[in-house]
Scaffold this motif. Sequence first.
Motif, PDB file in Angstrom:
ATOM      1  N   ILE A  97      -7.509   4.665   3.057  1.00 39.19           N
ATOM      2  CA  ILE A  97      -7.289   4.518   2.158  1.00 39.19           C
ATOM      3  C   ILE A  97      -8.824   3.994   1.444  1.00 39.19           C
TER       4      ILE A  97
ATOM      5  N   ALA B 299      -7.337  11.170  -3.654  1.00 40.56           N
ATOM      6  CA  ALA B 299      -7.844  10.949  -4.439  1.00 40.56           C
ATOM      7  C   ALA B 299      -8.743  12.232  -4.941  1.00 40.56           C
TER       8      ALA B 299
ATOM      9  N   GLY C 284       0.883  -1.169  -0.090  1.00 34.05           N
ATOM     10  CA  GLY C 284       0.203  -0.071   0.352  1.00 34.05           C
ATOM     11  C   GLY C 284       1.028   1.336   0.203  1.00 34.05           C
TER      12      GLY C 284
ATOM     13  N   GLY D 200       1.426   9.033  -7.203  1.00 31.06           N
ATOM     14  CA  GLY D 200       0.975   8.203  -8.388  1.00 31.06           C
ATOM     15  C   GLY D 200       0.359   6.465  -7.096  1.00 31.06           C
ATOM     16  N   ALA D 201       1.539   6.095  -6.240  1.00 28.54           N
ATOM     17  CA  ALA D 201       1.792   5.038  -5.384  1.00 28.54           C
ATOM     18  C   ALA D 201       0.867   4.328  -4.339  1.00 28.54           C
ATOM     19  N   CYS D 202       0.009   5.893  -3.515  1.00 32.42           N
ATOM     20  CA  CYS D 202      -0.541   5.483  -2.710  1.00 32.42           C
ATOM     21  C   CYS D 202      -2.066   5.581  -2.372  1.00 32.42           C
ATOM     22  N   LEU D 203      -2.221   6.428  -3.115  1.00 31.62           N
ATOM     23  CA  LEU D 203      -3.469   6.210  -3.505  1.00 31.62           C
ATOM     24  C   LEU D 203      -4.053   7.808  -2.386  1.00 31.62           C
ATOM     25  N   ALA D 204      -3.496   8.115  -1.482  1.00 30.01           N
ATOM     26  CA  ALA D 204      -4.248   9.215  -0.384  1.00 30.01           C
ATOM     27  C   ALA D 204      -5.019  10.543  -1.296  1.00 30.01           C
TER      28      ALA D 204
ATOM     29  N   MET E  41      -2.123  14.848   0.169  1.00 29.47           N
ATOM     30  CA  MET E  41      -1.371  13.907  -0.451  1.00 29.47           C
ATOM     31  C   MET E  41       0.042  13.762   0.403  1.00 29.47           C
ATOM     32  N   ALA E  42       0.473  12.305  -0.107  1.00 31.55           N
ATOM     33  CA  ALA E  42       1.519  11.929   0.825  1.00 31.55           C
ATOM     34  C   ALA E  42       2.544  11.201   0.175  1.00 31.55           C
ATOM     35  N   CYS E  43       3.003  10.207  -0.958  1.00 28.65           N
ATOM     36  CA  CYS E  43       3.647   9.695  -1.471  1.00 28.65           C
ATOM     37  C   CYS E  43       4.160  11.008  -2.936  1.00 28.65           C
TER      38      CYS E  43
ATOM     39  N   PHE F  88       7.157   7.572   1.189  1.00 27.30           N
ATOM     40  CA  PHE F  88       6.842   9.110   1.270  1.00 27.30           C
ATOM     41  C   PHE F  88       7.855   9.732   1.569  1.00 27.30           C
TER      42      PHE F  88
ATOM     43  N   ILE G   5      -6.340  10.673   4.251  1.00 32.51           N
ATOM     44  CA  ILE G   5      -4.810  11.020   5.392  1.00 32.51           C
ATOM     45  C   ILE G   5      -4.653  12.182   5.547  1.00 32.51           C
TER      46      ILE G   5
ATOM     47  N   TYR H 167     -12.317   7.470  -8.829  1.00 34.84           N
ATOM     48  CA  TYR H 167     -11.836   7.985  -7.971  1.00 34.84           C
ATOM     49  C   TYR H 167     -10.236   8.815  -8.831  1.00 34.84           C
TER      50      TYR H 167
ATOM     51  N   GLY I 295       2.647   1.168  -3.588  1.00 41.24           N
ATOM     52  CA  GLY I 295       1.961   1.438  -4.867  1.00 41.24           C
ATOM     53  C   GLY I 295       2.288  -0.966  -5.886  1.00 41.24           C
TER      54      GLY I 295
ATOM     55  N   ARG J 215      -5.573   9.611  -9.127  1.00 42.10           N
ATOM     56  CA  ARG J 215      -5.079  10.793  -7.995  1.00 42.10           C
ATOM     57  C   ARG J 215      -4.203  11.778  -7.857  1.00 42.10           C
TER      58      ARG J 215
END
Lengths: 303, 262
Positions: free
Chosen positions: A70, B233, A21, B227-231, B222-224, A268, A59, B245, A24, B247
Motif C-alpha cells: 500500500i 487505488a 492497515g 474502504g479500510a485497506c487502501l488496496a 480489492m481486499a476489504c 477482509f 495487492i 489515489y 482503516g 479507493r
Amino acid sequence: MNTSVNLGGIKMKNPVTTASGTFGFGLEYQPYVDLQRLGAIIVKGTTPKPRAGNPPPRIVETPSGMLNAIGLQNPGVERVAGEIMPRLAELGVPVIVNIAGDTVEDYALVARRLDGVPGVAGLEINISCPNVKKGGIQFGSDPRTAVEVTRAVKSVTGLPVIVKLSPNVTDLVGMAEAVAEAGADALSMINTLLGVVIDVDRRRPVLGNITGGLSGPAVRPVAVRAVWQVYRAVSLPILGMGGIMTARDALEFILAGATAVAVGTANFVNPRATVEIVEGIETYMRENGFSDISELVGLAHRA
Amino acid sequence: MSQLVQAEITGHAEPVPGVSRIEFYAPGLARAAGPGQFVHVRCGEGSDPLLRRPISIHAVDRQAGTVKIMFQVVGKGTAWLARQKKGLLDVMGPLGRGFTTGQTRRNCVVVGGGIGAAPLYFLLQELAREGCARQVKVLLGARNAGRLLIKEETERLGFAVRVATDDGSAGHGGPVTELLSEELQANPGFIYACGPVPMLRAVCGMLESAGVPGEVSVEERMACGVGACLACACRVREAAGGENYRRTCVDGPVFAAEEVVW
C-alpha cells in the motif's frame, strides 16, 4: 471470567485488537462489527504529512495469503489527531495509533502530536513496513536505528509504546532485546514477510511496487515461532499477529506467549472475525476451565 | 446500508461459455442496491482462495427480493463461484458508489464491452423504470456474436441496441468505440460506460474531445471492499488540481469520466 489484559500499560477488556492497515480507522467496519466489543483498535500507519501511497496494483492473492504494498497511504497526523480521533474517541475503546516516518525526527514528531489526544491509548512504532523505500524497514532491520527510534519516541510521549518488529531479520530475538532495553513497553510481531509474485503471462511482477508484504494464514507458523522465541528471551508483553483467522489461531499465539492478539487479513475475508474471535476465546476458556486469560499466556512453554 | 448475508442461490445460468450468472435471494440487499454498485462474495470455505471477489450487481428484482451477478471466470475464485448451483453464498453489499441517474441524464448513450455489460443491465433496468428507454442508445461490444451479452434482455426493456464485434460476426465489425464515435455526432447529454481498460481509456478520451460528460465503472484488485485497506487505488485528477489515489471500493467503482487518469 476475566479476559482483560494489560498490554504494556494499555488496558484492554479482552485480548483482541485489529492489525494496523487492515481496519482503516475503524469506522469503515462499523456496519459489520460492534466496535465496542474489541479490546482495542489499532489504526492505519500515520506519518507527519499525508502520503499518496504506491502505484497499483497494490495487492495480489497468494496461496492462503496475500501480498500488499500500500505504501503507507494516510491523511497525515494532523487530520488523524484533529478529525479522526474525536470520532473514534466516542467509542470508548482504546485506540492505538501506528506511527511511521522516513527519519527518527518524523517518528518523534508524530508521537509528540498524538500525546494527549483524547482516545489515543498507545502508540505502535512501525519500524517494519516493507513497502516504503525510505524508512520503515531499515529501522526494523538495524538494531541501532530501532533503538534510536524507540528512545526518540519514548522521550516525547507519556503514552505506552509498542514496537512492531519485522520478521525479515536474521536475529529477531536480538532486535527484541535491543528495543526492550531502549524502553519499549510492549512488542508486536510480526509485520509482513517480504515477497514477490510474477505474472507469468505478462512476464513481470504483479505489484506496482514489485515487492510486497505477505500476510494471511500462510505466515501463521512463522509468526507463532517469533512469539515463542521472543517470549522466552524478553519479559515485555507481546502483541501477536500473523494469519489469525479464528479463535483457535488466536489461542496458538496466546499459548506461545502473546498477551494480546491482532487480527489483520481475516477482516477482509470475514468482517466479523474480530468479534467472533473474542467470543471463541471466551467459549474456549469456559469449556476448558480457565477463569482468567492470563493463565493461558505462554502456557505451552510449561506443558 | 451494506449488509453481510448468507444468501440462498435461486438460479444459475451460463449465458455464454466462461460467463456465469447467479441469482440469490437477499431482499434487504436488493432493496438497498443501486446500479453500478457491487457485492463482495466469499469464494470458498477454506483459506485458498482467501479473499472475497468484488462482483458488480447485474440485476435486481426488488419484488422477488433477488439479486443477480454475472461474471467471467478468470481465476480460482470465480471458478469456484461458477460451480455453485445451490446452497448459500456469503455476500457483503451493496458496496461502492454506483451510476448517477435522473432528469439530466436521460438523453444518454450506454456503452458496454465484453463482461463490462454486466453492471450496465442494472442501470438499464433503472433507466427503463424511469421511463426513458426510448431516449437511450445502447452500444454493446464483444469479440464475436457468440459472446454478446445482455442484448435480448435489453431489447425486451424497450431499448434500441447497436452491436459491434471484433470479427464482424454480428453488427458493426470493429470496436464498440467506433459506434460511440457516430453517436457522439448527435450530441448526447451523457455517456455511461463499462468494459476493458483499453475501451474505457478510449471512451474517456473521446468524451473529453467531444465535451460530453459521462461515468465509467472501473475494476481494481480489492481486499476489504469497505474502504479500510487502501488496496484498490484508482488514480484520479482532483477538482482542486493535481492527482491523487481514490479507493475504487467506496469512492468508485463508478467515477466521472474526466476524473480517471489512465
